[in-house]
Write an enzyme that holds these catalytic residues in place. Sequence first.
Site, mmCIF file in Angstrom:
data_model
loop_
_atom_site.group_PDB
_atom_site.id
_atom_site.type_symbol
_atom_site.label_atom_id
_atom_site.label_comp_id
_atom_site.label_asym_id
_atom_site.label_seq_id
_atom_site.Cartn_x
_atom_site.Cartn_y
_atom_site.Cartn_z
ATOM 1 N N GLU A 172 -35.771 -10.867 17.541
ATOM 2 C CA GLU A 172 -37.236 -11.040 17.634
ATOM 3 C C GLU A 172 -37.841 -11.524 16.316
ATOM 4 O OE1 GLU A 172 -39.021 -7.498 19.368
ATOM 5 O OE2 GLU A 172 -38.164 -7.971 21.312
ATOM 6 N N GLU A 291 -32.971 -8.176 26.302
ATOM 7 C CA GLU A 291 -33.791 -6.955 26.411
ATOM 8 C C GLU A 291 -34.701 -7.119 27.616
ATOM 9 O OE1 GLU A 291 -35.836 -5.330 22.989
ATOM 10 O OE2 GLU A 291 -34.289 -6.098 21.639
HETATM 11 O O1 AHR Z 1 -35.939 -1.844 22.804
HETATM 12 C C1 AHR Z 1 -36.928 -1.416 21.925
HETATM 13 C C2 AHR Z 1 -37.419 -2.511 20.983
HETATM 14 O O2 AHR Z 1 -38.116 -3.483 21.709
HETATM 15 C C3 AHR Z 1 -36.361 -3.313 20.261
HETATM 16 O O3 AHR Z 1 -35.946 -2.705 19.080
HETATM 17 C C4 AHR Z 1 -37.061 -4.584 19.943
HETATM 18 O O4 AHR Z 1 -36.181 -5.672 19.814
HETATM 19 C C5 AHR Z 1 -38.063 -4.739 21.058
HETATM 20 O O5 AHR Z 1 -39.322 -5.062 20.589
#
Ligand code: AHR
Length: 500
Positions: A172, A291
């Site tokens: 990110e 994610e």
């Molecule tokens: O999964 C929780 C968080 O969400 C992770 O660390 C991050 O990459 C995202 O913003």
Amino acid sequence: MPSAALTIDPAFTIAPVNRRTFGTFVEHMGRCVYTGIYEPGHATADEDGFRKDVLELTRELGVSVVRYPGGNFVSGYRWEDGVGPREDRPRRLDLAWHSVETNEFGLDEFIRWCEKSGVEPMMALNLGTRGVQEALDLLEYTNHPGGTALSDLRERHGAAPYGVKLWCLGNEMDGPWQIGHKTPTEYGRLAAETARAMRMIEPDLELVACGSSSSQMPLFGSWERDVLRETYDFVDHISCHAYYGNDDGDTASFLASAVNMDRFIDSVVATADHVGAELKSSKKIGISFDEWNVWYGERSRRTDDPADAWEVAPRRIEDEYNVTDAVVVGNLLISLLRHSDRVAVACLAQLANVIAPIMTEPGGAAWRQPTFHPFAITSRLAAGDVLRVQTSSPTVSTAKYGEVAAVDAVATYDQGKLALFAVNRSAEDAVEVTVDLSRTGVTGIDEALIVHEEDPLATNSVTEPDRVTARPFEAIELADGKLTITLPAISWMAVSLSTD
Ligand code: AHR
């Protein structure tokens, strides 16, 4: 009752089922690692301190690949803190989650845990506070056979080369919350140079460039374009991240979250193909949806409050999921499968305790959240080729996505086996679904399961761990090559059928 008509034809092939669709994520965050997957002294702990109850649930969940060690955590992480004798490992501040990292669990433990749970490791690199050299050092330690400083160090720690193929080039990096966050050009250059150098050690690595942190980010679209312009020749995939919640009480839109995921994937594929066209390249970039989940920002305690104590493994974002959340998770998996021609990897974030399908109590029990069930069943039943399901469905009005189909479905087809996964996204009406199977040679129903409860907000807990589960589904009939299903409002179902 409103009705929907589905048609399944083995000729409607999208792509083979990709086992990496069933990935998850272990971050050094909250209690995902400590008292989640790892708790020496727990009654079920094995000789490595891994909780065997969690290992068993991980296998039951059908996880194929696990991303590690973050997430936001990785952008301030020094991997060498987490290898070698435990008594020498430093305690560090973890700025991402405002906690103390003991480094008791690190790379060597993670790989051992992967071996025991039968999953493939996917490593993320720190491109926040670090750069090319540290990435090369980590790769040398992880994969090089021996005869160099870092590969010999690994050997002295008692380990053979780990053979990790899949690497994320940071996390990110567009997010202002990220330690060392960058502009697309800054990040694109660093990612390209890191990838190029890593391939000098191992040409056939699979490398993921960071896409936007979500499709709501201000630079979404142009970030992907600019990063891929720098990295196209050196990477294999670009990442997508998406979390969906129902904080505003707009349940109709929440139930339609997969519409957003469909559009998100299509947009990133279009952007990647646009850059490919500019570069006159025949190469196709894959999507690493590394994610995704339901995440209730409002239900979670804020973690960026400087007054927060620096604790070891504090409780962080331990969302308690309900039946509606499970239906949404099942639908998001339908979306991911439907995009199997481009989705190369997908990771449900995260695995244990932190917005997770598996919950644990320190020194106590482990149990399945409602979201566990659609994931485990889809992973178990999806096989062979993914088939597009021709769908004609009544619609539901949503504030965020307009009119959307109430029924959404995908199928998979293997030698002698057909599996159908479907949801009813209406919060009001049951739908009678007829499925034309006349072209599939179907002979009988092997198994039918549903996730649905009278109370769509029902949850599981340590005292009632199986309040919500997947139940045998009775309202389904097969006759004359046609399946008739009564799908209640807010439900997810799977059926496995035998074929000639
Ligand atoms: O999964 C929780 C968080 O969400 C992770 O660390 C991050 O990459 C995202 O913003």
